[in-house]
Each structure stands twice: as C-alpha cells, then as structure tokens.
Design an enzyme around this catalytic site. Structure first.
Site, PDB file in Angstrom:
ATOM      1  N   ARG A  21       0.791  -1.230   0.000  1.00  0.00           N
ATOM      2  CA  ARG A  21       0.000   0.000   0.000  1.00  0.00           C
ATOM      3  C   ARG A  21       0.825   1.283   0.000  1.00  0.00           C
ATOM      4  NH1 ARG A  21      -3.855  -0.210   4.720  1.00  0.00           N
ATOM      5  NH2 ARG A  21      -2.712  -2.010   5.475  1.00  0.00           N
ATOM      6  N   LYS A  28       9.179  -0.590   2.279  1.00  0.00           N
ATOM      7  CA  LYS A  28       8.439   0.210   3.263  1.00  0.00           C
ATOM      8  C   LYS A  28       9.310   0.737   4.397  1.00  0.00           C
ATOM      9  CE  LYS A  28       5.300  -1.715   6.153  1.00  0.00           C
ATOM     10  NZ  LYS A  28       3.962  -2.196   6.554  1.00  0.00           N
ATOM     11  N   THR A  88       4.430 -14.100  10.396  1.00  0.00           N
ATOM     12  CA  THR A  88       5.313 -13.543  11.429  1.00  0.00           C
ATOM     13  C   THR A  88       6.026 -14.646  12.233  1.00  0.00           C
ATOM     14  OG1 THR A  88       3.325 -13.359  12.815  1.00  0.00           O
ATOM     15  CG2 THR A  88       4.084 -11.354  11.737  1.00  0.00           C
ATOM     16  N   GLY A 111       9.491  -3.479  12.151  1.00  0.00           N
ATOM     17  CA  GLY A 111      10.316  -2.424  11.549  1.00  0.00           C
ATOM     18  C   GLY A 111       9.529  -1.234  11.035  1.00  0.00           C
ATOM     19  N   GLY A 149      -4.832  -8.375  16.252  1.00  0.00           N
ATOM     20  CA  GLY A 149      -5.072  -9.613  16.978  1.00  0.00           C
ATOM     21  C   GLY A 149      -5.651  -9.259  18.342  1.00  0.00           C
ATOM     22  N   ASN A 353      28.024  39.070  10.754  1.00  0.00           N
ATOM     23  CA  ASN A 353      26.749  39.495  10.184  1.00  0.00           C
ATOM     24  C   ASN A 353      26.699  39.103   8.716  1.00  0.00           C
ATOM     25  OD1 ASN A 353      24.192  41.029  10.748  1.00  0.00           O
ATOM     26  ND2 ASN A 353      24.915  41.990   8.862  1.00  0.00           N
TER      27      ASN A 353
HETATM   28  C1  UD1 Z   1       0.408  -8.798  13.537  1.00  0.00           C
HETATM   29  C2  UD1 Z   1      -0.110  -9.754  14.621  1.00  0.00           C
HETATM   30  C3  UD1 Z   1      -1.357  -9.145  15.279  1.00  0.00           C
HETATM   31  C4  UD1 Z   1      -1.007  -7.779  15.850  1.00  0.00           C
HETATM   32  C5  UD1 Z   1      -0.398  -6.879  14.785  1.00  0.00           C
HETATM   33  C6  UD1 Z   1       0.139  -5.629  15.413  1.00  0.00           C
HETATM   34  C7  UD1 Z   1       0.460 -11.972  13.764  1.00  0.00           C
HETATM   35  C8  UD1 Z   1      -0.070 -13.224  13.189  1.00  0.00           C
HETATM   36  N1  UD1 Z   1      -0.443 -11.014  14.014  1.00  0.00           N
HETATM   37  O1  UD1 Z   1      -0.623  -8.726  12.580  1.00  0.00           O
HETATM   38  O2  UD1 Z   1      -1.831  -9.996  16.302  1.00  0.00           O
HETATM   39  O3  UD1 Z   1      -2.175  -7.188  16.400  1.00  0.00           O
HETATM   40  O4  UD1 Z   1       0.702  -7.533  14.129  1.00  0.00           O
HETATM   41  O5  UD1 Z   1       0.571  -4.763  14.431  1.00  0.00           O
HETATM   42  O6  UD1 Z   1       1.620 -11.868  14.032  1.00  0.00           O
HETATM   43  N2  UD1 Z   1       6.425  -9.771   8.459  1.00  0.00           N
HETATM   44  C9  UD1 Z   1       7.547 -10.457   8.057  1.00  0.00           C
HETATM   45  N3  UD1 Z   1       7.412 -11.663   7.454  1.00  0.00           N
HETATM   46  C10 UD1 Z   1       6.214 -12.241   7.248  1.00  0.00           C
HETATM   47  C11 UD1 Z   1       5.059 -11.532   7.649  1.00  0.00           C
HETATM   48  C12 UD1 Z   1       5.200 -10.309   8.264  1.00  0.00           C
HETATM   49  O7  UD1 Z   1       8.671  -9.986   8.234  1.00  0.00           O
HETATM   50  O8  UD1 Z   1       6.177 -13.336   6.692  1.00  0.00           O
HETATM   51  C13 UD1 Z   1       6.579  -8.466   9.101  1.00  0.00           C
HETATM   52  C14 UD1 Z   1       5.870  -7.365   8.361  1.00  0.00           C
HETATM   53  O9  UD1 Z   1       6.745  -6.739   7.445  1.00  0.00           O
HETATM   54  C15 UD1 Z   1       5.477  -6.416   9.487  1.00  0.00           C
HETATM   55  C16 UD1 Z   1       5.295  -7.339  10.696  1.00  0.00           C
HETATM   56  O10 UD1 Z   1       5.962  -8.538  10.360  1.00  0.00           O
HETATM   57  O11 UD1 Z   1       6.498  -5.497   9.803  1.00  0.00           O
HETATM   58  C17 UD1 Z   1       3.840  -7.617  11.034  1.00  0.00           C
HETATM   59  O12 UD1 Z   1       3.256  -8.283   9.951  1.00  0.00           O
HETATM   60  P1  UD1 Z   1       1.791  -7.970   9.455  1.00  0.00           P
HETATM   61  O13 UD1 Z   1       1.493  -8.804   8.291  1.00  0.00           O
HETATM   62  O14 UD1 Z   1       1.587  -6.510   9.341  1.00  0.00           O
HETATM   63  O15 UD1 Z   1       0.951  -8.533  10.683  1.00  0.00           O
HETATM   64  P2  UD1 Z   1      -0.465  -8.075  11.097  1.00  0.00           P
HETATM   65  O16 UD1 Z   1      -1.465  -8.738  10.222  1.00  0.00           O
HETATM   66  O17 UD1 Z   1      -0.533  -6.609  11.199  1.00  0.00           O
END
Ligand code: UD1
Ligand code: MG
Length: 439
Positions: A21, A28, A88, A111, A149, A353
């Site tokens: 996005r 990002k 994650t 990050g 979450g 000055n």
């Molecule tokens: C995650 C949490 C959620 C929490 C939220 C807070 C999980 C399953 N859920 O959701 O409970 O409320 O963060 O912001 O963890 N990333 C990676 N590799 C991956 C996937 C993600 O490095 O394979 C990084 C993303 O770049 C990001 C962070 O992890 O910086 C969080 O990932 P994102 O997909 O945004 O998780 P949320 O769905 O927001």
C-alpha cells in the site's frame, strides 16, 4: 544504580513485508521521517534501551536494499533472509539458527512502527525480567480494535491466547485489548514452539501469536504488558499513515521542547526532527523546518520560514531569519543570518553578520566536491554576495554587497568585486524626448 537484568537480551526486527500500500519502489521500512528511515527509528529505540547486544533484522522484499542500509547504519545488527514470507511466526523462526544455545531474552518488534520509544521497550523488558515471565506480550486498549489480533483471557482474566481478526468469532472481535505486536521471549523455554507452528488459519500463515497458546498449554508463565500511549505502535502501511506518523512524532518533539523552555509560536506549522536539541528561551517562529541532527543554543531566534537541514551546531543568541537554509555548519554566539541566505559546509565565528542573499557556493557539480567556507569573528558580508568555497573571510573583514569572493580575504580589509558605478545624468529625459519626436 543501573537496573541489572537476569539475562542477556537480543532483538528480532520484522522487516520482510512488501508494504504494497505504500505504492513505491522503495521498501516500506526505508521510507523516511525527517530524512531518517523508519527502520532506523526502530533500531535506535531497541539499542537505546541499553540492554540489547545483538539484533536480527528479518528481510525479504528488496532484501539487498534493506540489508545495505542496516549494515551501514547499525554495527550490532545482522540481516536474515525470509523468502517467501510465510507469516510472522515463520519470520522469527528464520533467526533460530543464530540463537541455538541462547539462554536469554529475545524481544520481537516490527520495523514499521517508528514511534516506539526506548523507554517503553526498557520498561517492558524490565517487567518481563521482574515477573520471571517466559513470554510477555505487549497489549494495548483500542476503542476501534479492527484488524489487530485480540488478547483472549479466560474466566479468571488470565491471558490465554491471541486470535487474529480474520479468525475471530463475533464475541472475540468485541474485545478491545489488542496485540501490539511486541514480544519478550525467554528463548530457551519458548523456542520449541516455533517447530510446532501450523498454518491452518484464515490467512494460511505461520502466526507468531500462536506461541502464546503453546506456552499456556505448557503451563509456562505468560504475561501481558499494557502499553500506556497507543501512538507508540502506530504502524505505517501507506503514505497517508507516513504523514500521520510524521505529525505524531513532531508533536511529541515540539511538546518536549516547549516543556524544556523553547518558545514555539505555532507548533502546527513547525517541524523539528527528534534529534535536534534546542536551548531554553530560543524562539521558533512559524513555518520552520528542521531535519536531521542539530544543536541550537539559547536565546536564538529562528524563522519564520527557515530550513535547517542537518549537522548544524548553532550557539547562543543567533538569528536565523526568513528564507535562510543552513546545512552542516557551525555558527558561534551572537551571529546573524537574517534573510534569504544559504550557509552550507561553513564555520561562522561569533558576531558575524551575514547580509541578505549571501550564498556560500559550496558545491562543484563537475568534481562533485563540497568545500568549506570559513567566516571568522566579527566579519560581515554585504547583500547578495557569493562566497565561492573553499574560502576564508578573516576577522572583522568586510565583503561589499554584490561581490563574488574567490580568494581568502585578510582580516580588517574590504573585499569588493563590483564594477564601478556610472551615473549618466539626463539619460532618461533624453530617451523620453526621442520617443516623443518619433510619434
Ligand atoms: C500482527 C499480529 C497481530 C497484531 C499486529 C500488530 C500476527 C499473526 N499477528 O498482525 O496480532 O495485532 O501484528 O501490528 O503476528 N512480516 C515479516 N514476514 C512475514 C510476515 C510479516 O517480516 O512473513 C513483518 C511485516 O513486514 C510487518 C510485521 O511482520 O512489519 C507484522 O506483519 P503484518 O502482516 O503486518 O501482521 P499483522 O497482520 O498486522
Ligand atoms: Mg501490520
């Protein structure tokens, strides 16, 4: 006495996501606020706790670019590739080979949340340590918890699981306590959880959040820590949110400065990077933009419409006026740069000055070399003078208005490159008479 933790702490920073996005070629986490990448804010917050000896940054999308940045910015951080991005939980799991025998705490942060502070992370780790917790999750109370979450508690209010929005029942969706996405993990007791992660959920991802349920089943000590200021976990997914985060960070900075005695006439039109220090009783007028790392003394007057770009060291009682740009320059006490000037790669003494429209010509676009301008105590430049660097204007010397200075100017002398003024009397009346005759 410094608070001593029972164990060592390492950090894992999640930064592999694409950030679709943002609609950008730039990853990002490399987007900037005040010229500093989001990831740098997070790494600084982590390191400024004073607890972390090593960090692992999980990279994936545009991994090389992120890795180059991390290597140039941070000595104690190592990048670990996650490709493809399977969630994650999978992301954190990628760091496990580096943490084999680690008997300490691992904090996990994202990050893309640049507003997190070292103070909060420090208190969070200290609480985990004090509670002898195996796993501490940072939570926050949101009026609108959508997309986060949810923190699920049992009948005794004991924290038992995190359920993602997409997997939540209607009842769970009503919970306002959410997972902030920051964890403190007692590595030795929790790391077996990573082998047990499954992706049988709505998103088909390996969720880091599932370690909570595992730890509860293992009867480990699982705690939550409620974040005080929700802004700290403001995550950036779009350029609109990038602008919002800039505002939040700026408000935090200008409030702190005003509490410390800086007078800011219009906080909403004043932008000051968090790494700028400003002395008490300095007055900042509207539409000032200060980015990068700078030190500004007491009793100064900055703006309106001034731009300080980075690396300015400004003394006390200095005047930086309207439409003035300052970059990488030292300016000593009682010096004035009042209007329409550019001062770059320069050293200005005290009681200098600088006349309106003085330019330090510091950059040679052919050789790409930047050179220094030195202006010593008490010297002055007339309006519209150009100082072609490298050049020194010595003590009390005077540069005449409109001069282009290409050689050093000795102390107490006048430098003037102006062509002699000629006044032709009656020139206009003669022209007017000629014109009338032709009609
Ligand atoms: C995650 C949490 C959620 C929490 C939220 C807070 C999980 C399953 N859920 O959701 O409970 O409320 O963060 O912001 O963890 N990333 C990676 N590799 C991956 C996937 C993600 O490095 O394979 C990084 C993303 O770049 C990001 C962070 O992890 O910086 C969080 O990932 P994102 O997909 O945004 O998780 P949320 O769905 O927001
Ligand atoms: Mg997110």
């Amino acid at each position: 006495m410094e608070f001593m933790l029972k164990k060592k702490v390492k950090s894992i920073v999640l930064a592999a996501g694409k950030g679709t996005r943002m609609r950008s070629d730039l990853p990002k986490v490399l987007h900037s606020i005040f010229n500093k990448p989001l990831l740098a804010y997070v790494l600084d917050a982590v390191n400024n706790t004073g607890f972390i000896d090593e960090s692992f940054v999980i990279v994936g999308h545009e991994a090389d670019r992120v890795e180059n940045f991390v290597n140039s910015y941070c000595e104690n951080a190592k990048c670990v590739l996650q490709s493809p991005q399977l969630g994650t939980g999978d992301a954190v799991n990628k760091a496990t080979p580096f943490l084999n025998d680690f008997d300490g705490y691992v904090i996990v942060v994202c990050g893309d949340t640049p507003l997190i502070t070292a103070d909060t992370l420090k208190a969070f780790i200290e609480t985990h340590d004090k509670n002898k917790s195996d796993l501490t999750v940072m939570s926050a109370i949101f009026d609108n918890p959508t997309n986060y979450g949810r923190i699920i508690r049992d009948d005794n209010d004991k924290f038992v699981a995190i359920v993602e929005e997409k997997d939540a029942t209607l009842e769970q969706k009503a919970v306002k306590e959410i997972n902030a996405g920051i964890y403190c993990i007692n590595w030795k007791t929790i790391f077996p959880a990573f082998k047990n992660l499954k992706n049988n959920n709505a998103q088909g991802e390996y969720y880091l959040t599932d370690i909570v349920k595992w730890a509860v089943e293992q009867k480990l000590n699982v705690q939550s820590y409620v974040l005080e200021n929700n802004d700290e976990i403001f995550g950036i997914n779009s350029k609109i949110q990038l602008a919002e985060a800039t505002k939040l960070l700026n408000t935090r900075t200008v409030m702190r400065l005003m509490e410390d005695g800086v007078q800011i006439v219009d906080p909403s039109s004043t932008f000051i990077s968090p790494e700028t220090s400003i002395g008490a009783d300095t007055l900042i007028l509207p539409n000032v933009y200060i980015t990068g790392k700078n030190t500004i003394g007491k009793y100064c007057k900055i703006g309106p419409f001034a731009h300080i770009r980075d690396g300015a060291i400004i003394g006390n009682n200095v005047r930086i006026g309207n439409f003035v740009e300052i970059k990488k320059s030292v300016i000593k006490d009682n010096t004035n740069v009042s209007h329409l000037s550019y001062i770059g790669d320069s050293e200005l003494g005290s009681k200098v000055n600088i006349g309106a429209g003085t330019i330090t010509a510091n950059y040679n676009p052919i050789s790409k070399v930047k050179s220094k301008t030195i202006i010593k105590d008490g010297a002055n430049t007339g309006s519209n003078s150009v100082l072609v660097a490298p050049v020194t204007i010595n003590e009390m010397a005077s540069v005449a208005a409109g001069s282009v200075i290409t050689k050093d100017v000795e102390a107490y002398s006048l430098a003037i490159t102006r062509s002699p003024l000629k006044v032709i009397s009656g020139w206009v009346s003669a022209k007017v008479k000629q014109a009338i005759r032709r009609q």
